[in-house]
Design an enzyme around this catalytic site. Structure first.
Site, PDB file in Angstrom:
ATOM      1  N   HIS A   1       0.620  -1.166   0.017  1.00  0.00           N
ATOM      2  CA  HIS A   1       0.078   0.126   0.008  1.00  0.00           C
ATOM      3  C   HIS A   1       0.929   1.199  -0.122  1.00  0.00           C
ATOM      4  O   HIS A   1       0.701   2.397  -0.829  1.00  0.00           O
ATOM      5  CB  HIS A   1      -0.859   0.088   1.216  1.00  0.00           C
ATOM      6  CG  HIS A   1      -1.979  -0.911   1.335  1.00  0.00           C
ATOM      7  ND1 HIS A   1      -2.201  -1.914   2.600  1.00  0.00           N
ATOM      8  CD2 HIS A   1      -2.751  -1.485   0.518  1.00  0.00           C
ATOM      9  CE1 HIS A   1      -3.148  -2.476   2.380  1.00  0.00           C
ATOM     10  NE2 HIS A   1      -3.588  -2.372   0.969  1.00  0.00           N
TER      11      HIS A   1
ATOM     12  N   LYS B   1     -16.321  -6.777   8.379  1.00  0.00           N
ATOM     13  CA  LYS B   1     -15.501  -7.646   8.831  1.00  0.00           C
ATOM     14  C   LYS B   1     -15.838  -7.801  10.367  1.00  0.00           C
ATOM     15  O   LYS B   1     -15.665  -6.990  11.060  1.00  0.00           O
ATOM     16  CB  LYS B   1     -14.159  -7.303   8.446  1.00  0.00           C
ATOM     17  CG  LYS B   1     -13.472  -7.913   7.351  1.00  0.00           C
ATOM     18  CD  LYS B   1     -11.904  -7.631   7.142  1.00  0.00           C
ATOM     19  CE  LYS B   1     -11.751  -7.830   5.699  1.00  0.00           C
ATOM     20  NZ  LYS B   1     -11.415  -6.383   4.955  1.00  0.00           N
TER      21      LYS B   1
ATOM     22  N   ARG C   1      -1.765  -6.273  -7.962  1.00  0.00           N
ATOM     23  CA  ARG C   1      -0.797  -6.976  -7.809  1.00  0.00           C
ATOM     24  C   ARG C   1      -0.212  -8.183  -9.069  1.00  0.00           C
ATOM     25  O   ARG C   1       0.574  -8.082  -9.516  1.00  0.00           O
ATOM     26  CB  ARG C   1      -0.639  -7.850  -6.553  1.00  0.00           C
ATOM     27  CG  ARG C   1      -0.459  -6.791  -5.164  1.00  0.00           C
ATOM     28  CD  ARG C   1      -1.236  -7.421  -4.083  1.00  0.00           C
ATOM     29  NE  ARG C   1      -2.460  -7.616  -4.250  1.00  0.00           N
ATOM     30  CZ  ARG C   1      -3.455  -8.135  -3.202  1.00  0.00           C
ATOM     31  NH1 ARG C   1      -2.759  -8.174  -2.049  1.00  0.00           N
ATOM     32  NH2 ARG C   1      -4.435  -8.207  -3.586  1.00  0.00           N
TER      33      ARG C   1
ATOM     34  N   SER D   1      -3.450  -7.711   2.754  1.00  0.00           N
ATOM     35  CA  SER D   1      -3.621  -7.679   4.222  1.00  0.00           C
ATOM     36  C   SER D   1      -4.153  -8.942   4.794  1.00  0.00           C
ATOM     37  O   SER D   1      -4.072  -9.151   5.999  1.00  0.00           O
ATOM     38  CB  SER D   1      -4.613  -6.436   4.551  1.00  0.00           C
ATOM     39  OG  SER D   1      -4.154  -5.177   3.785  1.00  0.00           O
TER      40      SER D   1
HETATM   41  O1  PNS Z   1      -8.963  -2.946   0.425  1.00  0.00           O
HETATM   42  P1  PNS Z   1     -10.366  -3.337  -0.104  1.00  0.00           P
HETATM   43  O2  PNS Z   1     -10.947  -4.049   0.621  1.00  0.00           O
HETATM   44  O3  PNS Z   1      -9.920  -3.938  -1.626  1.00  0.00           O
HETATM   45  O4  PNS Z   1     -11.090  -2.057  -0.665  1.00  0.00           O
HETATM   46  C1  PNS Z   1     -12.277  -2.055  -1.097  1.00  0.00           C
HETATM   47  C2  PNS Z   1     -13.102  -0.889  -1.249  1.00  0.00           C
HETATM   48  C3  PNS Z   1     -13.220  -0.138   0.060  1.00  0.00           C
HETATM   49  C4  PNS Z   1     -12.233   0.142  -2.181  1.00  0.00           C
HETATM   50  C5  PNS Z   1     -14.564  -0.954  -1.695  1.00  0.00           C
HETATM   51  O5  PNS Z   1     -15.229  -2.138  -1.218  1.00  0.00           O
HETATM   52  C6  PNS Z   1     -15.424   0.166  -1.685  1.00  0.00           C
HETATM   53  O6  PNS Z   1     -15.017   1.113  -2.420  1.00  0.00           O
HETATM   54  N1  PNS Z   1     -16.356   0.234  -0.903  1.00  0.00           N
HETATM   55  C7  PNS Z   1     -17.154   1.269  -0.684  1.00  0.00           C
HETATM   56  C8  PNS Z   1     -18.726   1.094  -1.291  1.00  0.00           C
HETATM   57  C9  PNS Z   1     -18.841   1.074  -2.707  1.00  0.00           C
HETATM   58  O7  PNS Z   1     -18.748   2.305  -3.176  1.00  0.00           O
HETATM   59  N2  PNS Z   1     -19.075   0.087  -3.392  1.00  0.00           N
HETATM   60  C10 PNS Z   1     -19.374   0.065  -4.779  1.00  0.00           C
HETATM   61  C11 PNS Z   1     -18.183  -0.108  -5.244  1.00  0.00           C
HETATM   62  S1  PNS Z   1     -17.573  -1.890  -5.701  1.00  0.00           S
END
Ligand code: PNS
Length: 176
Positions: A29, A53, A103, A141
Protein backbone atom coordinates in the site's frame (compact mmCIF):
# COMPACT_ATOMS: atom_id res chain seq x y z
CA UNK A 1 14.84 13.08 -6.08
CA UNK A 2 14.67 14.18 -2.45
CA UNK A 3 13.97 17.89 -2.05
CA UNK A 4 12.83 18.27 -5.63
CA UNK A 5 9.69 20.37 -6.14
CA UNK A 6 6.56 18.26 -6.41
CA UNK A 7 5.40 18.07 -9.98
CA UNK A 8 2.15 16.40 -10.95
CA UNK A 9 2.16 14.25 -14.10
CA UNK A 10 -1.59 14.57 -14.45
CA UNK A 11 -3.49 17.84 -14.81
CA UNK A 12 -2.39 20.36 -12.17
CA UNK A 13 -4.77 20.39 -9.23
CA UNK A 14 -5.83 16.78 -9.71
CA UNK A 15 -7.26 15.20 -6.55
CA UNK A 16 -7.14 11.41 -6.26
CA UNK A 17 -8.67 9.02 -3.74
CA UNK A 18 -6.86 5.84 -2.78
CA UNK A 19 -9.61 3.81 -1.08
CA UNK A 20 -9.34 0.59 0.86
CA UNK A 21 -9.69 -1.29 4.10
CA UNK A 22 -5.99 -1.08 5.02
CA UNK A 23 -6.29 -3.68 7.80
CA UNK A 24 -3.39 -3.50 8.13
CA UNK A 25 -1.50 -1.01 5.96
CA UNK A 26 1.19 -2.97 4.09
CA UNK A 27 4.44 -2.01 2.39
CA UNK A 28 2.62 -2.65 -0.87
CA UNK A 29 0.00 0.00 0.00
CA UNK A 30 2.75 2.41 0.99
CA UNK A 31 4.50 1.86 -2.31
CA UNK A 32 1.30 2.70 -4.23
CA UNK A 33 0.72 5.77 -2.03
CA UNK A 34 4.27 7.05 -2.56
CA UNK A 35 4.16 6.55 -6.33
CA UNK A 36 0.59 7.80 -6.63
CA UNK A 37 1.40 10.95 -4.68
CA UNK A 38 3.89 11.91 -7.39
CA UNK A 39 1.18 11.83 -10.04
CA UNK A 40 -1.41 14.14 -8.49
CA UNK A 41 -1.64 17.35 -6.51
CA UNK A 42 -3.57 15.84 -3.61
CA UNK A 43 -3.91 12.20 -2.69
CA UNK A 44 -6.50 11.22 -0.10
CA UNK A 45 -6.04 7.78 1.42
CA UNK A 46 -9.62 6.87 2.31
CA UNK A 47 -10.33 4.10 4.80
CA UNK A 48 -13.69 2.34 4.55
CA UNK A 49 -15.40 2.87 7.90
CA UNK A 50 -18.53 0.72 7.58
CA UNK A 51 -16.71 -2.54 7.00
CA UNK A 52 -18.56 -5.81 7.68
CA UNK A 53 -15.43 -7.68 8.80
CA UNK A 54 -16.20 -9.54 12.05
CA UNK A 55 -12.67 -9.58 13.46
CA UNK A 56 -10.57 -6.67 12.23
CA UNK A 57 -6.93 -6.56 13.24
CA UNK A 58 -7.12 -2.80 13.88
CA UNK A 59 -10.17 -0.64 14.52
CA UNK A 60 -10.72 2.11 11.95
CA UNK A 61 -9.44 5.01 14.14
CA UNK A 62 -6.21 3.09 14.71
CA UNK A 63 -5.84 2.42 10.99
CA UNK A 64 -6.21 6.15 10.32
CA UNK A 65 -3.48 6.91 12.87
CA UNK A 66 -1.19 4.27 11.39
CA UNK A 67 -1.57 5.60 7.85
CA UNK A 68 -1.07 9.21 9.00
CA UNK A 69 2.12 8.19 10.75
CA UNK A 70 3.43 6.15 7.81
CA UNK A 71 2.72 8.90 5.24
CA UNK A 72 3.81 11.90 7.33
CA UNK A 73 6.79 12.43 4.98
CA UNK A 74 4.50 12.87 1.95
CA UNK A 75 3.19 16.46 2.07
CA UNK A 76 0.37 16.06 -0.45
CA UNK A 77 -1.08 12.92 1.15
CA UNK A 78 -4.09 13.16 3.47
CA UNK A 79 -5.88 10.43 5.38
CA UNK A 80 -9.61 10.22 5.91
CA UNK A 81 -12.40 7.75 6.64
CA UNK A 82 -15.41 7.26 4.40
CA UNK A 83 -18.70 5.40 4.49
CA UNK A 84 -21.32 4.88 1.80
CA UNK A 85 -20.50 4.85 -1.88
CA UNK A 86 -16.94 5.57 -2.87
CA UNK A 87 -18.05 7.61 -5.89
CA UNK A 88 -20.16 9.90 -3.66
CA UNK A 89 -17.29 10.40 -1.26
CA UNK A 90 -14.94 11.14 -4.20
CA UNK A 91 -17.37 13.68 -5.64
CA UNK A 92 -17.61 15.38 -2.25
CA UNK A 93 -13.83 15.75 -2.22
CA UNK A 94 -13.77 17.13 -5.81
CA UNK A 95 -11.68 14.14 -6.80
CA UNK A 96 -11.48 13.07 -10.43
CA UNK A 97 -9.29 10.01 -9.96
CA UNK A 98 -9.62 6.77 -7.98
CA UNK A 99 -6.26 5.14 -7.46
CA UNK A 100 -5.93 1.38 -7.03
CA UNK A 101 -2.99 -0.99 -7.02
CA UNK A 102 -2.95 -4.25 -8.96
CA UNK A 103 -0.63 -7.04 -7.86
CA UNK A 104 -1.40 -10.03 -10.00
CA UNK A 105 -3.90 -11.12 -12.61
CA UNK A 106 -6.06 -12.48 -9.79
CA UNK A 107 -6.75 -8.88 -8.69
CA UNK A 108 -7.88 -7.89 -12.16
CA UNK A 109 -11.38 -9.33 -12.26
CA UNK A 110 -12.54 -7.71 -9.03
CA UNK A 111 -10.82 -4.42 -9.84
CA UNK A 112 -12.33 -4.34 -13.34
CA UNK A 113 -15.79 -4.92 -11.89
CA UNK A 114 -15.37 -2.14 -9.31
CA UNK A 115 -13.92 0.29 -11.86
CA UNK A 116 -16.74 -0.34 -14.35
CA UNK A 117 -19.45 -0.08 -11.68
CA UNK A 118 -17.95 3.15 -10.40
CA UNK A 119 -17.66 4.49 -13.94
CA UNK A 120 -21.29 3.66 -14.66
CA UNK A 121 -22.33 5.56 -11.52
CA UNK A 122 -19.99 8.52 -12.15
CA UNK A 123 -18.47 8.67 -15.64
CA UNK A 124 -16.40 11.74 -14.76
CA UNK A 125 -14.40 9.74 -12.23
CA UNK A 126 -11.48 7.80 -13.73
CA UNK A 127 -9.92 4.77 -12.04
CA UNK A 128 -6.15 4.70 -12.45
CA UNK A 129 -4.22 1.51 -11.69
CA UNK A 130 -0.64 1.29 -10.57
CA UNK A 131 1.17 -2.02 -10.78
CA UNK A 132 2.49 -2.99 -7.38
CA UNK A 133 6.27 -3.27 -7.19
CA UNK A 134 7.25 -6.89 -7.76
CA UNK A 135 8.85 -7.11 -4.31
CA UNK A 136 5.41 -6.55 -2.75
CA UNK A 137 3.29 -8.29 -5.36
CA UNK A 138 2.50 -11.22 -3.04
CA UNK A 139 1.69 -9.15 0.06
CA UNK A 140 -1.97 -8.82 1.02
CA UNK A 141 -3.66 -7.55 4.20
CA UNK A 142 -5.70 -10.73 4.40
CA UNK A 143 -2.59 -12.95 4.43
CA UNK A 144 -0.90 -10.64 6.94
CA UNK A 145 -3.90 -10.87 9.27
CA UNK A 146 -3.71 -14.64 9.02
CA UNK A 147 0.05 -14.76 9.71
CA UNK A 148 -0.39 -12.42 12.70
CA UNK A 149 -3.27 -14.44 14.09
CA UNK A 150 -1.17 -17.61 13.82
CA UNK A 151 1.80 -15.97 15.55
CA UNK A 152 4.06 -15.55 12.50
CA UNK A 153 6.52 -12.78 11.70
CA UNK A 154 5.35 -10.03 9.33
CA UNK A 155 8.36 -7.73 9.74
CA UNK A 156 9.20 -7.55 6.05
CA UNK A 157 5.61 -6.97 4.88
CA UNK A 158 4.42 -3.98 6.91
CA UNK A 159 5.83 -0.57 7.92
CA UNK A 160 7.44 -0.22 11.38
CA UNK A 161 4.42 1.62 12.81
CA UNK A 162 2.23 -1.42 12.15
CA UNK A 163 4.77 -3.67 13.86
CA UNK A 164 4.86 -1.34 16.87
CA UNK A 165 1.06 -1.39 17.10
CA UNK A 166 0.99 -5.16 16.83
CA UNK A 167 3.57 -5.46 19.60
CA UNK A 168 1.52 -3.05 21.71
CA UNK A 169 -1.49 -5.33 21.31
CA UNK A 170 0.50 -8.20 22.74
CA UNK A 171 2.16 -6.09 25.43
CA UNK A 172 0.40 -2.68 25.82
CA UNK A 173 3.46 -1.09 27.52
CA UNK A 174 5.52 -1.54 24.34
CA UNK A 175 4.00 1.51 22.61
CA UNK A 176 5.75 4.86 23.14
O1 PNS B 1 -8.97 -2.78 0.42
P1 PNS B 1 -10.22 -3.27 -0.22
O2 PNS B 1 -11.02 -4.05 0.77
O3 PNS B 1 -9.93 -4.03 -1.48
O4 PNS B 1 -11.08 -1.98 -0.63
C1 PNS B 1 -12.34 -2.12 -1.21
C2 PNS B 1 -13.07 -0.76 -1.29
C3 PNS B 1 -13.14 -0.12 0.06
C4 PNS B 1 -12.31 0.15 -2.25
C5 PNS B 1 -14.51 -1.01 -1.86
O5 PNS B 1 -15.11 -2.02 -1.12
C6 PNS B 1 -15.38 0.24 -1.82
O6 PNS B 1 -15.18 1.15 -2.58
N1 PNS B 1 -16.38 0.24 -0.93
C7 PNS B 1 -17.28 1.36 -0.75
C8 PNS B 1 -18.69 1.00 -1.21
C9 PNS B 1 -18.85 1.17 -2.70
O7 PNS B 1 -18.69 2.24 -3.25
N2 PNS B 1 -19.16 0.06 -3.39
C10 PNS B 1 -19.37 0.07 -4.83
C11 PNS B 1 -18.09 -0.15 -5.60
S1 PNS B 1 -17.64 -1.82 -5.62
Amino acid sequence: MPGQALESHLKPGTVAIYPGSFDPLTNGHLDVIARGSKLVSRLIVAVLTNTQKATPLFAVPERLEIIKHATAHLPNVEVDGFGGLLVDYAAGQNATVILRGIRAISDYENELQMALLNRRMRPDLETVFLMASEEYSFVSSRMIREIVQLGGDVTSFVPPVVLARLRAKISPDALD
